[in-house]
Design a protein around this motif. Structure first.
Motif, mmCIF file in Angstrom:
data_model
loop_
_atom_site.group_PDB
_atom_site.id
_atom_site.type_symbol
_atom_site.label_atom_id
_atom_site.label_comp_id
_atom_site.label_asym_id
_atom_site.label_seq_id
_atom_site.Cartn_x
_atom_site.Cartn_y
_atom_site.Cartn_z
ATOM 1 N N LEU A 3 -10.859 -19.502 9.539
ATOM 2 C CA LEU A 3 -12.113 -20.205 9.725
ATOM 3 C C LEU A 3 -11.844 -21.654 10.116
ATOM 4 O O LEU A 3 -10.934 -22.295 9.601
ATOM 5 C CB LEU A 3 -12.944 -20.154 8.446
ATOM 6 N N ASN A 5 -12.196 -25.553 10.199
ATOM 7 C CA ASN A 5 -12.582 -26.621 9.285
ATOM 8 C C ASN A 5 -11.849 -27.874 9.732
ATOM 9 O O ASN A 5 -10.655 -28.035 9.468
ATOM 10 C CB ASN A 5 -12.219 -26.264 7.849
ATOM 11 N N GLU A 23 -17.452 -27.083 10.212
ATOM 12 C CA GLU A 23 -17.020 -26.090 9.227
ATOM 13 C C GLU A 23 -17.628 -24.732 9.568
ATOM 14 O O GLU A 23 -18.848 -24.584 9.664
ATOM 15 C CB GLU A 23 -17.446 -26.519 7.816
ATOM 16 N N GLU A 24 -16.781 -23.721 9.736
ATOM 17 C CA GLU A 24 -17.210 -22.342 9.960
ATOM 18 C C GLU A 24 -17.195 -21.599 8.635
ATOM 19 O O GLU A 24 -16.244 -21.725 7.855
ATOM 20 C CB GLU A 24 -16.272 -21.664 10.955
ATOM 21 N N GLY A 28 -19.769 -16.443 10.058
ATOM 22 C CA GLY A 28 -19.650 -16.910 11.433
ATOM 23 C C GLY A 28 -20.547 -18.075 11.773
ATOM 24 O O GLY A 28 -20.412 -18.649 12.868
ATOM 25 N N ASP A 29 -21.469 -18.431 10.895
ATOM 26 C CA ASP A 29 -22.293 -19.613 11.143
ATOM 27 C C ASP A 29 -21.425 -20.874 11.085
ATOM 28 O O ASP A 29 -20.351 -20.874 10.469
ATOM 29 C CB ASP A 29 -23.420 -19.730 10.112
ATOM 30 N N VAL A 30 -21.896 -21.928 11.717
ATOM 31 C CA VAL A 30 -21.136 -23.174 11.794
ATOM 32 C C VAL A 30 -22.006 -24.331 11.324
ATOM 33 O O VAL A 30 -23.189 -24.424 11.685
ATOM 34 C CB VAL A 30 -20.643 -23.431 13.232
ATOM 35 N N SER A 55 -26.632 -27.096 11.796
ATOM 36 C CA SER A 55 -26.028 -25.778 11.650
ATOM 37 C C SER A 55 -26.437 -24.895 12.822
ATOM 38 O O SER A 55 -27.502 -25.065 13.422
ATOM 39 C CB SER A 55 -26.429 -25.130 10.321
ATOM 40 N N THR A 160 -15.190 -20.889 17.741
ATOM 41 C CA THR A 160 -15.300 -20.122 16.506
ATOM 42 C C THR A 160 -15.601 -18.664 16.861
ATOM 43 O O THR A 160 -15.576 -18.284 18.024
ATOM 44 C CB THR A 160 -16.414 -20.692 15.616
ATOM 45 N N LYS A 161 -15.885 -17.863 15.865
ATOM 46 C CA LYS A 161 -16.138 -16.438 16.088
ATOM 47 C C LYS A 161 -17.290 -16.207 17.056
ATOM 48 O O LYS A 161 -17.195 -15.389 17.977
ATOM 49 C CB LYS A 161 -16.440 -15.754 14.754
ATOM 50 N N HIS A 162 -18.389 -16.932 16.876
ATOM 51 C CA HIS A 162 -19.596 -16.702 17.672
ATOM 52 C C HIS A 162 -19.877 -17.790 18.702
ATOM 53 O O HIS A 162 -20.687 -17.561 19.614
ATOM 54 C CB HIS A 162 -20.825 -16.599 16.760
#
Length: 270
Positions: A3, A5, A23-24, A28-30, A55, A160-162
């Motif tokens: 993740l 950070n 920060e993830e 998957g939200d950031v 966010s 990030t993931k998304h």
């Protein structure tokens, strides 16, 4: 890949000044935790800030839209929350502005970085007595590219993931003040009754358009800064004349953006 950070910092007088943290979280939200200043407002209206964050939520209920959220918590218990929607991520059709930010002089201890185990990304050193840092954060799908002509602005992409978050910044040739200012995107919840303008506010934008927005909002933030200096220069006609000359130059180059795309700017202070 773990993740994300990490911490973005500027350097002033060889001291690291914390700007914001990305920060993830597990779903998957950031979260982008901004330090625009220890207070919202100025003078007697100033309220101490407990938390200031943006966010980005991918969301599972809509096949089209993801949510952009701004939340500010004050020490007196007051909360300010605003929400925007974008199709940029799920449709992979461009990027959306999360926020634009004109930094203050970063003099307060509020910006002290302290010890950290996070990865640190440095925006570079600058002298707030001569320059002001302006930055923007855009968000899109992680597969998209955000190519910028060399030398136009500085960028750093965080994947990030998304999402792909693109941080864009430059320095304006004007001394930073004790006051910061920021813009964020404003939209309307999707519904069948939405008009074309409302839907347009939710659409992803090309890199070229994002850069045009960045330059235009940066110039508006600089105009606001000069008007602030003009207010405090009352009684000094030579200073006012110099400021007016700078304002006239900016007015000839400014590109007016549709105000319906952005929330009214907020001001923070040291």
């Amino acid at each position: 890949m773990g993740l994300i950070n990490l911490q973005f910092v500027a350097e002033v007088n060889r001291n690291a000044r914390a700007l914001f943290r990305i920060e993830e979280v597990e779903n998957g939200d950031v979260y982008v935790k901004l330090r625009s200043g220890p207070f919202v407002g100025i003078g007697d209206d100033a309220q101490r800030v407990k938390q200031e964050r943006y966010s980005v939520h991918y969301g599972t209920t809509s096949p089209t839209y993801s949510t952009l959220k701004c939340r500010t918590d004050l020490e007196d218990g007051t909360q300010h929350i605003s929400v925007a929607l974008t199709d940029a991520i799920k449709r992979q059709n461009g990027f959306s502005l999360l926020f634009m930010y004109r930094a203050n002089n970063l003099a307060s201890s509020y910006f002290d970085l302290g010890k950290t185990k996070m990865k640190v990304i440095r925006t570079g050193a600058f002298n707030p007595e001569a320059n002001t840092l302006v930055l923007g954060v855009f968000v899109g799908h992680p597969a998209l590219t955000f190519d910028v002509p060399s030398g136009q602005v500085l960028i750093e992409s965080v994947v990030t993931k998304h999402f792909k978050l693109v941080v864009v910044w430059h320095y304006r040739h004007c001394a930073a003040s004790p006051f910061s200012r920021k813009y964020e995107t404003m939209t309307t919840a999707p519904a069948d009754s939405l008009d074309e303008a409302a839907l347009r506010r939710m659409a992803g934008e090309s890199v070229e358009t994002c850069l045009q927005w960045f330059e235009a909002l940066s110039t508006e933030l600089l105009v606001d800064l000069l008007l602030t200096y003009r207010h405090f220069a009352a009684g000094y006609p030579d200073v006012i004349a110099e400021i007016d000359e700078g304002l006239a130059t900016l007015e000839r180059s400014i590109v007016r953006l549709d105000s319906q795309f952005f929330r009214d700017p907020t001001i923070s202070s040291n």
